[in-house]
Enzyme design. Sequence first.
Site, PDB file in Angstrom:
ATOM      1  N   TYR A 168      54.040 -38.597 -33.019  1.00 22.56           N
ATOM      2  CA  TYR A 168      55.354 -38.284 -32.409  1.00 22.56           C
ATOM      3  C   TYR A 168      55.683 -39.271 -31.283  1.00 22.56           C
ATOM      4  O   TYR A 168      56.805 -39.765 -31.188  1.00 22.56           O
ATOM      5  CB  TYR A 168      55.270 -36.844 -31.897  1.00 22.56           C
ATOM      6  CG  TYR A 168      56.501 -36.244 -31.302  1.00 22.56           C
ATOM      7  CD1 TYR A 168      57.544 -35.785 -32.108  1.00 22.56           C
ATOM      8  CD2 TYR A 168      56.608 -36.067 -29.921  1.00 22.56           C
ATOM      9  CE1 TYR A 168      58.662 -35.181 -31.539  1.00 22.56           C
ATOM     10  CE2 TYR A 168      57.717 -35.463 -29.351  1.00 22.56           C
ATOM     11  CZ  TYR A 168      58.744 -35.031 -30.164  1.00 22.56           C
ATOM     12  OH  TYR A 168      59.851 -34.433 -29.604  1.00 22.56           O
ATOM     13  N   LYS A 172      58.883 -41.669 -31.305  1.00 24.93           N
ATOM     14  CA  LYS A 172      59.882 -41.475 -30.255  1.00 24.93           C
ATOM     15  C   LYS A 172      60.087 -42.751 -29.436  1.00 24.93           C
ATOM     16  O   LYS A 172      61.192 -43.032 -28.978  1.00 24.93           O
ATOM     17  CB  LYS A 172      59.474 -40.304 -29.355  1.00 24.93           C
ATOM     18  CG  LYS A 172      59.649 -38.932 -30.013  1.00 24.93           C
ATOM     19  CD  LYS A 172      61.080 -38.715 -30.491  1.00 24.93           C
ATOM     20  CE  LYS A 172      61.448 -37.260 -30.687  1.00 24.93           C
ATOM     21  NZ  LYS A 172      62.762 -37.111 -31.378  1.00 24.93           N
TER      22      LYS A 172
END
Length: 311
Positions: A168, A172
Amino acid sequence: MVTDNINSLRFVGRVVIVTGAGAGLGRAYALLFGSRGASVVVNDLGGSIHGDGNSNKVADVVVEEIKRNGGKAVANYDSVLDGDKIVKTAIDAFGRIDVVVNNAGILRDKSFTKMTDTDWNLIHDVHLKGSMKTTKAAWPYFHKQNYGRVILTSSHSGLYGNFGQANYSAAKMGLVGFANTLAIEGGKKNIYTNVIIPIAGSRLTEDILPPDLFEQLKPEYIAPVVVWLCHEDCLENGSIIDSAAGWAGKSQIVRSNGCVLKKTLSDEVTPEAVRENWINITDMSNPKTFDTIQEVTAEIMTSVEKLKDGN
Ligand code: NAD
C-alpha cells in the site's frame, strides 16, 4: 463557465466522477459535489475491504441519496481498472467529463515477510493502475476542452511508511509521482492534478481507530477540501494536501543543503569522504524545497561550476 451564485462554490454544468463513492470518503465527496450542482458518476464495485466480491447496492444507495437531495447522479459498478467504462458512463449520461476523483481503495495488510505477489499486485492494480486507467480515459476530453481537475488519493503510509503496508505504501507513493508529472503535462491545458492525503473514520480504519477519535475523523470534514481543489476557481496544481478532523495543510518533499564531497573537479569521491561529511549531508536543520526538476539540476550544475572555479 459562470457560477450560478457568486457567493458559493457551485459545479453547475460540471460532470464529476468519484471512484469508490459507495462508502466512506468517496460517498462524502459525491454527496457534496451533488449538493453543489455537479452531475455525479458514483462509481463503486461494492466489494470487500480486501477487494473480494461485488455488489451494485452501495453505489445505488448513494445515487438515490444525491437524487433525493435534488441532485443529479448515475451509478457505475465497474472496477477502476476499467476506467474507460466509468468515463463512458459519464459521457453517455451527461455528455462530458470535468473532474475525476480517484478514491477507490482496498487493503491487503501483511508484514513484508508474509506478503504474497497477489497482495502486492491487487493493491497496485486498484490504487495505482486503477487511478491511471480512469484518469487516462478522461484525459483526451480534458485536453480537448482545455479543462480538467484530477484528484489522486495517497496516504501517510506512503509518505512515512507503516508496518504491514509495504504494498500500500509503495502504491500510494507511486500516486504522488504520477500526480507530479500529470501536473506538469496537464498544467498548460488548464488540467490541474492534486493529491489528497486523508485520515478518516471509514471501514478501512474502523478496526484501528479508537471510537471517540473515529467520530472526530468524519469524511465530511475532508470533502470540502477535495471539492475546493476540484473547482474551476482553484488554481492549485501538483500539490499534496493533507486533511483530517476539520484541518488541512500542505506537504512537500524537502532536502538538506548537502555538501560537496571533493575539493577539485578531478578529485575522486571516497567512501571516507562520505563518512566524514555524513553530518552535513544529512543536516536537516535548514531544509530546501524545490518546485521543479530543473531547479534541482541547476543547483548541481552550479556546484560543478564552483568546483571548476576552485571555490
Ligand atoms: P472505504 O472502504 O470506506 O471506501 C472505499 C470504496 O472503494 C469502497 O466502497 C469500495 O467498494 C470501493 N472500491 C474498492 N475497490 C474498487 C475498485 N476496484 N473499483 C471501484 N471501487 C472500488 O475506504 P475509505 O477509507 O473511504 O478510503 C478511500 C480512499 O482513501 C482509499 O484510496 C484509501 O486508501 C484512502 N485513504 C483512506 C484513509 C483513511 O483514513 N480512511 C487514509 C489514507 C488514505
